[in-house]
Design a protein around this motif. Structure first.
Motif, PDB file in Angstrom:
ATOM      1  N   PHE A 113     -20.299  34.097 -30.293  1.00 50.03           N
ATOM      2  CA  PHE A 113     -19.247  33.232 -29.742  1.00 50.03           C
ATOM      3  C   PHE A 113     -18.179  32.942 -30.785  1.00 50.03           C
ATOM      4  O   PHE A 113     -16.981  32.954 -30.475  1.00 50.03           O
ATOM      5  CB  PHE A 113     -19.862  31.925 -29.245  1.00 50.03           C
ATOM      6  CG  PHE A 113     -18.867  30.979 -28.635  1.00 50.03           C
ATOM      7  CD1 PHE A 113     -18.286  31.269 -27.406  1.00 50.03           C
ATOM      8  CD2 PHE A 113     -18.505  29.810 -29.292  1.00 50.03           C
ATOM      9  CE1 PHE A 113     -17.352  30.407 -26.836  1.00 50.03           C
ATOM     10  CE2 PHE A 113     -17.582  28.951 -28.734  1.00 50.03           C
ATOM     11  CZ  PHE A 113     -17.006  29.237 -27.507  1.00 50.03           C
ATOM     12  N   ALA A 114     -18.583  32.697 -32.027  1.00 51.15           N
ATOM     13  CA  ALA A 114     -17.620  32.454 -33.101  1.00 51.15           C
ATOM     14  C   ALA A 114     -16.723  33.675 -33.315  1.00 51.15           C
ATOM     15  O   ALA A 114     -15.511  33.545 -33.518  1.00 51.15           O
ATOM     16  CB  ALA A 114     -18.350  32.093 -34.392  1.00 51.15           C
ATOM     17  N   ALA A 115     -17.318  34.874 -33.255  1.00 48.81           N
ATOM     18  CA  ALA A 115     -16.527  36.106 -33.398  1.00 48.81           C
ATOM     19  C   ALA A 115     -15.518  36.221 -32.263  1.00 48.81           C
ATOM     20  O   ALA A 115     -14.355  36.593 -32.488  1.00 48.81           O
ATOM     21  CB  ALA A 115     -17.453  37.319 -33.411  1.00 48.81           C
ATOM     22  N   TRP A 116     -15.931  35.894 -31.040  1.00 52.41           N
ATOM     23  CA  TRP A 116     -15.010  35.972 -29.894  1.00 52.41           C
ATOM     24  C   TRP A 116     -13.872  34.970 -30.024  1.00 52.41           C
ATOM     25  O   TRP A 116     -12.724  35.285 -29.724  1.00 52.41           O
ATOM     26  CB  TRP A 116     -15.768  35.717 -28.591  1.00 52.41           C
ATOM     27  CG  TRP A 116     -14.858  35.742 -27.406  1.00 52.41           C
ATOM     28  CD1 TRP A 116     -14.342  36.840 -26.782  1.00 52.41           C
ATOM     29  CD2 TRP A 116     -14.326  34.600 -26.716  1.00 52.41           C
ATOM     30  NE1 TRP A 116     -13.511  36.458 -25.737  1.00 52.41           N
ATOM     31  CE2 TRP A 116     -13.488  35.093 -25.683  1.00 52.41           C
ATOM     32  CE3 TRP A 116     -14.478  33.222 -26.874  1.00 52.41           C
ATOM     33  CZ2 TRP A 116     -12.812  34.244 -24.816  1.00 52.41           C
ATOM     34  CZ3 TRP A 116     -13.805  32.377 -26.008  1.00 52.41           C
ATOM     35  CH2 TRP A 116     -12.976  32.887 -24.991  1.00 52.41           C
ATOM     36  N   VAL A 117     -14.160  33.761 -30.493  1.00 49.89           N
ATOM     37  CA  VAL A 117     -13.118  32.744 -30.674  1.00 49.89           C
ATOM     38  C   VAL A 117     -12.077  33.228 -31.685  1.00 49.89           C
ATOM     39  O   VAL A 117     -10.869  33.061 -31.485  1.00 49.89           O
ATOM     40  CB  VAL A 117     -13.731  31.404 -31.116  1.00 49.89           C
ATOM     41  CG1 VAL A 117     -12.639  30.421 -31.550  1.00 49.89           C
ATOM     42  CG2 VAL A 117     -14.544  30.795 -29.983  1.00 49.89           C
ATOM     43  N   ILE A 118     -12.534  33.861 -32.760  1.00 53.08           N
ATOM     44  CA  ILE A 118     -11.600  34.394 -33.760  1.00 53.08           C
ATOM     45  C   ILE A 118     -10.736  35.477 -33.142  1.00 53.08           C
ATOM     46  O   ILE A 118      -9.508  35.502 -33.328  1.00 53.08           O
ATOM     47  CB  ILE A 118     -12.371  34.932 -34.981  1.00 53.08           C
ATOM     48  CG1 ILE A 118     -13.022  33.787 -35.751  1.00 53.08           C
ATOM     49  CG2 ILE A 118     -11.427  35.722 -35.908  1.00 53.08           C
ATOM     50  CD1 ILE A 118     -13.935  34.238 -36.869  1.00 53.08           C
ATOM     51  N   LEU A 119     -11.342  36.392 -32.394  1.00 51.20           N
ATOM     52  CA  LEU A 119     -10.576  37.459 -31.755  1.00 51.20           C
ATOM     53  C   LEU A 119      -9.587  36.906 -30.739  1.00 51.20           C
ATOM     54  O   LEU A 119      -8.475  37.435 -30.592  1.00 51.20           O
ATOM     55  CB  LEU A 119     -11.516  38.461 -31.087  1.00 51.20           C
ATOM     56  CG  LEU A 119     -12.388  39.306 -32.028  1.00 51.20           C
ATOM     57  CD1 LEU A 119     -13.292  40.230 -31.222  1.00 51.20           C
ATOM     58  CD2 LEU A 119     -11.524  40.107 -32.992  1.00 51.20           C
ATOM     59  N   LEU A 120      -9.972  35.845 -30.045  1.00 49.18           N
ATOM     60  CA  LEU A 120      -9.063  35.186 -29.102  1.00 49.18           C
ATOM     61  C   LEU A 120      -7.849  34.634 -29.836  1.00 49.18           C
ATOM     62  O   LEU A 120      -6.700  34.813 -29.385  1.00 49.18           O
ATOM     63  CB  LEU A 120      -9.800  34.062 -28.375  1.00 49.18           C
ATOM     64  CG  LEU A 120      -8.959  33.156 -27.467  1.00 49.18           C
ATOM     65  CD1 LEU A 120      -8.350  33.957 -26.314  1.00 49.18           C
ATOM     66  CD2 LEU A 120      -9.803  32.002 -26.935  1.00 49.18           C
ATOM     67  N   LEU A 121      -8.081  33.979 -30.965  1.00 49.20           N
ATOM     68  CA  LEU A 121      -6.990  33.423 -31.761  1.00 49.20           C
ATOM     69  C   LEU A 121      -6.065  34.523 -32.278  1.00 49.20           C
ATOM     70  O   LEU A 121      -4.833  34.398 -32.231  1.00 49.20           O
ATOM     71  CB  LEU A 121      -7.574  32.628 -32.933  1.00 49.20           C
ATOM     72  CG  LEU A 121      -6.581  32.019 -33.928  1.00 49.20           C
ATOM     73  CD1 LEU A 121      -5.671  31.013 -33.238  1.00 49.20           C
ATOM     74  CD2 LEU A 121      -7.323  31.366 -35.085  1.00 49.20           C
ATOM     75  N   LEU A 122      -6.646  35.621 -32.732  1.00 49.24           N
ATOM     76  CA  LEU A 122      -5.845  36.726 -33.260  1.00 49.24           C
ATOM     77  C   LEU A 122      -5.068  37.426 -32.148  1.00 49.24           C
ATOM     78  O   LEU A 122      -3.922  37.831 -32.353  1.00 49.24           O
ATOM     79  CB  LEU A 122      -6.743  37.725 -33.992  1.00 49.24           C
ATOM     80  CG  LEU A 122      -7.530  37.173 -35.184  1.00 49.24           C
ATOM     81  CD1 LEU A 122      -8.270  38.289 -35.903  1.00 49.24           C
ATOM     82  CD2 LEU A 122      -6.615  36.445 -36.165  1.00 49.24           C
ATOM     83  N   ALA A 123      -5.681  37.577 -30.982  1.00 45.80           N
ATOM     84  CA  ALA A 123      -4.973  38.190 -29.851  1.00 45.80           C
ATOM     85  C   ALA A 123      -3.803  37.320 -29.414  1.00 45.80           C
ATOM     86  O   ALA A 123      -2.720  37.820 -29.088  1.00 45.80           O
ATOM     87  CB  ALA A 123      -5.938  38.413 -28.689  1.00 45.80           C
ATOM     88  N   ALA A 124      -4.016  35.993 -29.405  1.00 48.40           N
ATOM     89  CA  ALA A 124      -2.966  35.071 -28.978  1.00 48.40           C
ATOM     90  C   ALA A 124      -1.789  35.049 -29.949  1.00 48.40           C
ATOM     91  O   ALA A 124      -0.665  34.713 -29.566  1.00 48.40           O
ATOM     92  CB  ALA A 124      -3.537  33.668 -28.824  1.00 48.40           C
ATOM     93  N   THR A 125      -2.035  35.420 -31.205  1.00 46.38           N
ATOM     94  CA  THR A 125      -0.966  35.401 -32.218  1.00 46.38           C
ATOM     95  C   THR A 125      -0.559  36.816 -32.640  1.00 46.38           C
ATOM     96  O   THR A 125      -0.037  37.006 -33.740  1.00 46.38           O
ATOM     97  CB  THR A 125      -1.416  34.610 -33.460  1.00 46.38           C
ATOM     98  OG1 THR A 125      -2.629  35.187 -33.985  1.00 46.38           O
ATOM     99  CG2 THR A 125      -1.671  33.152 -33.117  1.00 46.38           C
ATOM    100  N   SER A 126      -0.808  37.789 -31.773  1.00 40.84           N
ATOM    101  CA  SER A 126      -0.504  39.178 -32.128  1.00 40.84           C
ATOM    102  C   SER A 126       0.926  39.586 -31.780  1.00 40.84           C
ATOM    103  O   SER A 126       1.320  40.724 -32.026  1.00 40.84           O
ATOM    104  CB  SER A 126      -1.487  40.126 -31.430  1.00 40.84           C
ATOM    105  OG  SER A 126      -1.319  40.061 -30.019  1.00 40.84           O
ATOM    106  N   THR A 127       1.703  38.686 -31.213  1.00 40.56           N
ATOM    107  CA  THR A 127       3.061  39.007 -30.784  1.00 40.56           C
ATOM    108  C   THR A 127       4.049  38.896 -31.944  1.00 40.56           C
ATOM    109  O   THR A 127       3.772  38.243 -32.957  1.00 40.56           O
ATOM    110  CB  THR A 127       3.501  38.066 -29.657  1.00 40.56           C
ATOM    111  OG1 THR A 127       3.513  36.717 -30.161  1.00 40.56           O
ATOM    112  CG2 THR A 127       2.539  38.144 -28.487  1.00 40.56           C
TER     113      THR A 127
END
Length: 202
Positions: A113-127
């Motif tokens: 879950f911690a890994a997914w939260v990090i990936l979510l944060l990185l995806a949201a700031t990938s623009t």
């Protein structure tokens, strides 16, 4: 090349969807376990592939390879989200009591879950807008992708009961990628305050 890699990245999702619908022999005797295992496998493979882009660019000198990094990272996040939703909705049927219990008592669930939260944060700031807004902090933030990789492998190791060969392969791959990054960071010349740049005028 971008479209070829994108199609290759989406192919496992289509393959898994077809098997879910009963094609190619279906999902076997334990379909939920198969869905979780395969979506998790595709996640870690794509994440490691995304992390390999920069080392490949440095080793080959092919700068266009960097164009694949964001797309591969988003694909990894997509598979991670599918993995998360399968666990949330198909495995636990959105039973929030069971979900809370898993998140507080099972270490492998916490790591995943911690890994997914990090990936979510990185995806949201990938623009590009996020890059412009965060400036230098964007690079620092996106270094968390290595932590996501470590947590993902820990998640797999803690889930593995007998055969650790696959988990070991992932761990060694990540270790090599981290080792290369550390090696290049240590070799990078540091500018001493008050000293002119070596490649500058004068």
């Amino acid at each position: 090349m971008w479209w070829v890699v994108l199609c290759a990245g989406l192919a496992p999702a289509l393959w898994l969807a077809a098997r879910t619908m009963g094609a190619f022999g279906g999902l076997g005797v334990n379909p939920i376990e198969t869905l979780l295992r395969d979506s998790g496998t595709y996640t870690i493979i794509l994440l490691l592939t995304a992390l390999a882009v920069t080392p490949l660019r440095r080793l080959t000198g092919q700068a266009p390879i960097l164009r694949l990094r964001r797309m591969l990272g988003l694909l990894a996040f997509g598979y991670a989200s599918a993995h998360f939703l399968i666990w949330l909705g198909v495995d636990l049927f959105f039973d929030w009591q069971l979900i809370a219990e898993d998140l507080t008592t099972r270490p492998f669930v916490m790591a995943g879950f911690a890994a997914w939260v990090i990936l979510l944060l990185l995806a949201a700031t990938s623009t590009r807008a996020a890059m412009t807004l965060l400036k230098r902090n964007w690079t620092r933030l996106h270094r968390l992708v290595y932590l996501a990789g470590i947590l993902g492998i820990v998640h797999i190791v803690w889930l593995t009961r007998a055969d650790y060969r696959e988990a070991t392969l992932y761990a060694l791959t990540l270790a090599v990628l981290l080792g290369l990054r550390l090696f290049w960071a240590l070799r990078r010349p540091r500018k001493v305050r008050g000293e002119p740049a070596r490649n500058g005028a004068g």
